[in-house]
Design a protein around this motif. Structure first.
Motif, PDB file in Angstrom:
ATOM      1  N   GLN A 278      -8.116 -42.784  50.916  1.00 50.42           N
ATOM      2  CA  GLN A 278      -6.893 -42.011  50.747  1.00 50.42           C
ATOM      3  C   GLN A 278      -7.203 -40.548  50.473  1.00 50.42           C
ATOM      4  OE1 GLN A 278      -5.131 -44.973  47.774  1.00 50.42           O
ATOM      5  NE2 GLN A 278      -3.290 -44.170  48.786  1.00 50.42           N
ATOM      6  N   THR A 279      -6.277 -39.693  50.861  1.00 46.68           N
ATOM      7  CA  THR A 279      -6.374 -38.268  50.565  1.00 46.68           C
ATOM      8  C   THR A 279      -5.133 -37.850  49.802  1.00 46.68           C
ATOM      9  OG1 THR A 279      -5.334 -37.645  52.673  1.00 46.68           O
ATOM     10  CG2 THR A 279      -7.754 -37.794  52.617  1.00 46.68           C
ATOM     11  N   TYR A 280      -5.289 -36.795  49.000  1.00 46.50           N
ATOM     12  CA  TYR A 280      -4.180 -36.375  48.148  1.00 46.50           C
ATOM     13  C   TYR A 280      -4.232 -34.873  47.944  1.00 46.50           C
ATOM     14  CZ  TYR A 280      -1.234 -35.880  43.997  1.00 46.50           C
ATOM     15  OH  TYR A 280      -0.265 -35.497  43.100  1.00 46.50           O
ATOM     16  N   GLN A 281      -3.092 -34.228  48.109  1.00 45.03           N
ATOM     17  CA  GLN A 281      -2.942 -32.814  47.815  1.00 45.03           C
ATOM     18  C   GLN A 281      -1.833 -32.661  46.778  1.00 45.03           C
ATOM     19  OE1 GLN A 281      -2.654 -31.551  52.118  1.00 45.03           O
ATOM     20  NE2 GLN A 281      -3.947 -29.889  51.349  1.00 45.03           N
ATOM     21  N   PRO A 282      -2.161 -32.189  45.577  1.00 45.89           N
ATOM     22  CA  PRO A 282      -1.160 -32.109  44.507  1.00 45.89           C
ATOM     23  C   PRO A 282       0.046 -31.240  44.840  1.00 45.89           C
ATOM     24  CG  PRO A 282      -3.356 -31.859  43.627  1.00 45.89           C
ATOM     25  CD  PRO A 282      -3.488 -31.793  45.116  1.00 45.89           C
ATOM     26  N   GLY A 283      -0.128 -30.252  45.712  1.00 44.63           N
ATOM     27  CA  GLY A 283       1.003 -29.393  46.043  1.00 44.63           C
ATOM     28  C   GLY A 283       1.135 -28.188  45.134  1.00 44.63           C
ATOM     29  N   ASN A 284       0.237 -28.055  44.187  1.00 42.12           N
ATOM     30  CA  ASN A 284       0.231 -26.871  43.340  1.00 42.12           C
ATOM     31  C   ASN A 284      -1.209 -26.419  43.149  1.00 42.12           C
ATOM     32  OD1 ASN A 284      -0.164 -29.266  41.729  1.00 42.12           O
ATOM     33  ND2 ASN A 284      -0.230 -27.894  39.966  1.00 42.12           N
ATOM     34  N   ARG A 285      -1.370 -25.155  42.738  1.00 46.63           N
ATOM     35  CA  ARG A 285      -2.713 -24.605  42.602  1.00 46.63           C
ATOM     36  C   ARG A 285      -3.280 -24.915  41.221  1.00 46.63           C
ATOM     37  NH1 ARG A 285      -3.813 -20.892  46.538  1.00 46.63           N
ATOM     38  NH2 ARG A 285      -5.160 -19.602  45.256  1.00 46.63           N
ATOM     39  N   PHE A 286      -4.574 -25.205  41.199  1.00 40.21           N
ATOM     40  CA  PHE A 286      -5.261 -25.530  39.948  1.00 40.21           C
ATOM     41  C   PHE A 286      -5.935 -24.271  39.400  1.00 40.21           C
ATOM     42  CE2 PHE A 286      -4.190 -29.646  40.968  1.00 40.21           C
ATOM     43  CZ  PHE A 286      -4.743 -30.597  40.121  1.00 40.21           C
ATOM     44  N   ALA A 287      -5.790 -24.036  38.125  1.00 39.20           N
ATOM     45  CA  ALA A 287      -6.415 -22.875  37.503  1.00 39.20           C
ATOM     46  C   ALA A 287      -7.920 -23.076  37.413  1.00 39.20           C
ATOM     47  CB  ALA A 287      -5.835 -22.643  36.117  1.00 39.20           C
ATOM     48  N   ALA A 288      -8.671 -22.028  37.707  1.00 38.64           N
ATOM     49  CA  ALA A 288     -10.129 -22.064  37.594  1.00 38.64           C
ATOM     50  C   ALA A 288     -10.512 -21.401  36.276  1.00 38.64           C
ATOM     51  CB  ALA A 288     -10.769 -21.350  38.775  1.00 38.64           C
ATOM     52  N   SER A 289     -10.499 -22.193  35.215  1.00 41.12           N
ATOM     53  CA  SER A 289     -10.750 -21.633  33.888  1.00 41.12           C
ATOM     54  C   SER A 289     -12.130 -21.008  33.785  1.00 41.12           C
ATOM     55  CB  SER A 289     -10.594 -22.718  32.823  1.00 41.12           C
ATOM     56  OG  SER A 289     -11.489 -23.789  33.061  1.00 41.12           O
ATOM     57  N   PHE A 290     -13.093 -21.543  34.527  1.00 40.07           N
ATOM     58  CA  PHE A 290     -14.454 -21.012  34.459  1.00 40.07           C
ATOM     59  C   PHE A 290     -14.544 -19.606  35.036  1.00 40.07           C
ATOM     60  CE2 PHE A 290     -13.942 -23.328  38.412  1.00 40.07           C
ATOM     61  CZ  PHE A 290     -14.476 -22.476  39.355  1.00 40.07           C
TER      62      PHE A 290
END
Length: 424
Positions: A278-290
């Motif tokens: 399966q593949t999945y795209q959350p639909g929102n951008r993830f913050a790159a805390s690093f």
């Protein structure tokens, strides 16, 4: 015949139920996929964020070499609070920190860089060495007491890749511990990790690449591999330009990518492939805390004041715009009074990026802040030296006064604005 057909029907129906049941067991709903994606991405992002301070410490030794002009000697410098001492002798650089607070609050201990070779070309350094720490400690904030870290050992290599570019590589030894706290449930361990940072001092663009494996996270054994097939490219202290980060934990493979300029800084589009296909795209951008701290995503400081922060004097990050980097300026841009005449104004230097090629590309204007009158250009001189614009003041000017300094390019655009005051 009828019975044979009925049996066949029952058999096919049973197989369908079994197949459907199997599909249901192997399927994962959106909430579960989002949770797994967040968990795996969180391990990678947090681990890289915890590893960043070690790159900052390596960068600090590079700053010291610039401060010493890559020559034997000793220099003392100031932090936001506290002090440090840097000594280079027989190709061994030793830095001692005395409650130094810059990015790492209450930094104490010793860094030792054993150089096998070092070469200086203009304002760039090429070197190969081994960086280790002795009784290094720092805190997570100014309000916390410093905690002793395990001494670390890392290979530090920097090459000159162009007239204005360097490539810095850190190869961490096995079982590197990276954590802001050393309690068992907050330790992050790497089986191996290599970090590469390319800096372009002319354009203000730089890139980061990772390659390694996380083996422990928050007290639990894990196996998370991180690679960067396309280096993460950015403009200093602003937004991603492009790049790809791959996170593989054996159960899922996350592809975090940026492909264009976006007004939301330090964030990734994510697509996850799970081991069940399966593949999945959350639909929102993830913050790159690093990527939100300046300890690795930054230009190497060249000053006795160990700061890597620098404001951007534009509304949007555009390669055509110029940026001012305070951390690149000798003595943090403070006016230096001559030792023999403390009441007289000396000189100041500021790094301007992209680099000016000749004096005709910019104009310097200086105003007395009390009278708001512009100084006669005969009272100061301007020279250009690589990334620095140097301004020397006439000895008749008193350092007790305050002066506004403006630099504009040949299009009339303000590149730099600041004021200088007495050091007394």
């Amino acid at each position: 015949m009828y019975m044979d057909g009925f049996k066949r029907f029952l058999f096919i129906t049973a197989c369908c139920f079994i197949a459907l049941s199997g599909c249901k067991e192997n399927s994962t709903n959106d909430q579960e996929m989002l949770a797994q994606t967040k968990a795996s991405y969180g391990i990678a992002s947090d681990s890289l964020e915890n590893l960043n301070p070690y790159f900052y410490l390596a960068d600090t030794t590079l700053s010291a070499l610039h401060l010493l002009n890559a020559q034997e000697g000793t220099k003392e410098g100031k932090c936001n609070f506290g002090t440090f001492t840097a000594t280079l002798h027989n190709n061994i650089l030793q830095m001692e920190f005395h409650d130094c607070s810059v990015f790492l609050p209450h930094l104490n201990g010793v860094l030792v860089l054993e150089l096998t070779d070092i070469e200086k070309e203009g304002y760039l350094l090429a070197l190969n060495g081994r960086l280790s720490s002795r009784n290094i400690s720092w805190s997570s904030s100014l309000d916390e007491e410093p905690e002793l870290r395990d001494d670390f050992d890392v290979e530090l290599v920097q090459t000159i890749t162009g007239s204005h570019r360097t490539l810095t590589t850190l190869n961490f030894s096995e079982s590197t511990i990276a954590s802001n706290h050393l309690s068992d449930d907050e330790v992050v361990k790497f089986a191996s990790m290599s970090l590469q940072r390319q800096l372009d001092y002319e354009s203000g663009i730089y890139s980061i690449a990772y390659d390694g494996q996380i083996t422990k996270y928050n007290g639990e054994d894990v196996s998370v591999f991180i690679t960067t097939p396309e280096p993460i490219e950015l403009i200093y202290s602003n937004h991603f330009l492009n790049g790809t980060l791959i996170i593989d934990d054996g159960k899922s493979r996350i592809k975090a990518s940026i492909s264009k300029f976006d007004p939301r800084p330090y964030s990734f589009d994510i697509e996850t492939e799970f081991d069940n296909g399966q593949t999945y795209q959350p639909g929102n951008r993830f913050a790159a805390s690093f990527a939100m701290e300046s300890d690795i995503f930054s230009f190497t400081s060249r000053t006795g004041f160990l700061s890597k922060q620098g404001p951007i004097l534009t509304d949007k990050a555009d390669i055509k715009d110029r940026f001012f980097y305070s951390g690149l300026s000798p003595n943090h841009g403070l006016v230096q009074s001559p030792a023999e005449e403390d009441t007289q104004l000396g000189s100041m230097s500021r790094a301007i990026l992209p680099i000016f090629n000749n004096l005709g590309e910019f104009t310097v204007s200086i105003f007395d802040r009390e009278t708001n009158l512009e100084l006669d250009s005969a009272l100061y001189s301007v020279t250009l030296d690589g990334i620095w614009v140097n301004i020397s003041f006439d000895s008749s000017l008193s350092s007790a006064s305050s002066y506004s300094i403006n630099i504009t390019d040949d299009n009339g655009r303000k590149i730099f604005s600041d004021y200088q005051t007495s050091l007394n």
